[in-house]
Design a protein around this motif. Structure first.
Motif, PDB file in Angstrom:
ATOM      1  N   ARG A   1       0.335  -2.083   3.057  1.00  0.00           N
ATOM      2  CA  ARG A   1       0.875  -1.689   4.370  1.00  0.00           C
ATOM      3  C   ARG A   1      -0.199  -1.215   5.329  1.00  0.00           C
ATOM      4  NH1 ARG A   1       5.703   2.261   2.803  1.00  0.00           N
ATOM      5  NH2 ARG A   1       4.140   2.788   1.252  1.00  0.00           N
ATOM      6  N   ASP A   2      -1.266  -0.649   4.817  1.00  0.00           N
ATOM      7  CA  ASP A   2      -2.284  -0.029   5.665  1.00  0.00           C
ATOM      8  C   ASP A   2      -3.504  -0.904   5.930  1.00  0.00           C
ATOM      9  OD1 ASP A   2      -0.686   2.270   5.725  1.00  0.00           O
ATOM     10  OD2 ASP A   2      -1.596   3.027   3.877  1.00  0.00           O
ATOM     11  N   HIS A   3      -3.592  -2.025   5.253  1.00  0.00           N
ATOM     12  CA  HIS A   3      -4.772  -2.888   5.380  1.00  0.00           C
ATOM     13  C   HIS A   3      -4.343  -4.349   5.330  1.00  0.00           C
ATOM     14  CE1 HIS A   3      -7.305   0.635   4.772  1.00  0.00           C
ATOM     15  NE2 HIS A   3      -6.557   0.936   3.733  1.00  0.00           N
ATOM     16  N   GLY A   4      -5.285  -5.245   5.497  1.00  0.00           N
ATOM     17  CA  GLY A   4      -4.996  -6.671   5.465  1.00  0.00           C
ATOM     18  C   GLY A   4      -5.149  -7.293   4.094  1.00  0.00           C
ATOM     19  N   HIS A   5      -4.959  -6.508   3.041  1.00  0.00           N
ATOM     20  CA  HIS A   5      -5.090  -7.042   1.687  1.00  0.00           C
ATOM     21  C   HIS A   5      -3.751  -7.584   1.215  1.00  0.00           C
ATOM     22  CE1 HIS A   5      -8.498  -4.184   1.959  1.00  0.00           C
ATOM     23  NE2 HIS A   5      -9.113  -5.186   1.361  1.00  0.00           N
ATOM     24  N   TYR A   6      -3.768  -8.832   0.720  1.00  0.00           N
ATOM     25  CA  TYR A   6      -2.567  -9.497   0.226  1.00  0.00           C
ATOM     26  C   TYR A   6      -2.667  -9.704  -1.276  1.00  0.00           C
ATOM     27  CZ  TYR A   6      -0.766 -10.604   4.858  1.00  0.00           C
ATOM     28  OH  TYR A   6      -0.231 -10.514   6.119  1.00  0.00           O
ATOM     29  N   PHE A   7      -1.502  -9.690  -1.906  1.00  0.00           N
ATOM     30  CA  PHE A   7      -1.378  -9.893  -3.347  1.00  0.00           C
ATOM     31  C   PHE A   7      -0.241 -10.882  -3.572  1.00  0.00           C
ATOM     32  CE2 PHE A   7      -2.541  -5.586  -2.263  1.00  0.00           C
ATOM     33  CZ  PHE A   7      -3.723  -5.403  -2.956  1.00  0.00           C
TER      34      PHE A   7
END
Length: 101
Positions: free
Chosen positions: A47-53
């Motif tokens: 939610r706080d960064h552009g990291h996707y999983f």
């Protein structure tokens, strides 16, 4: 059942366009009679960064090979590399230990 986690940082394009691309990919899986019900695919984002999983689970090796043979998979894989814009896209086999019912 085999499980995989795909990780990357979103760096290129708009999140709206990328989320639409994700939706098209998932619809393509659900529309494919050889994959539907034999492959689970989830996409999550920090939610706080552009990291996707991305969490993928396939029933067996045949399902994995079928998915990899599809043009929509090849397109989606290329698009994932583009949104990571030179960043690393990591695919990690993961093992399920336990889960709720």
């Amino acid at each position: 059942m085999k499980h995989f986690m795909i990780k990357y940082e979103f760096r290129n394009g708009t999140t709206e366009a990328w989320h639409q691309e994700i939706g098209r990919f998932i619809k393509a899986i659900d529309s494919d009679p050889e994959l539907k019900g034999r492959l689970s695919y989830r996409v999550l984002k920090n939610r706080d960064h552009g990291h996707y999983f991305h969490l993928a689970s396939v029933a067996d090796d045949a399902v994995q090979k079928t998915l990899q043979s599809r043009d929509f998979f090849k397109h989606y894989t290329e698009m994932t590399r583009k949104v990571a814009a030179g960043g690393e896209v990591t695919v990690t086999p993961i093992e399920m230990i336990d889960q709720t019912t």
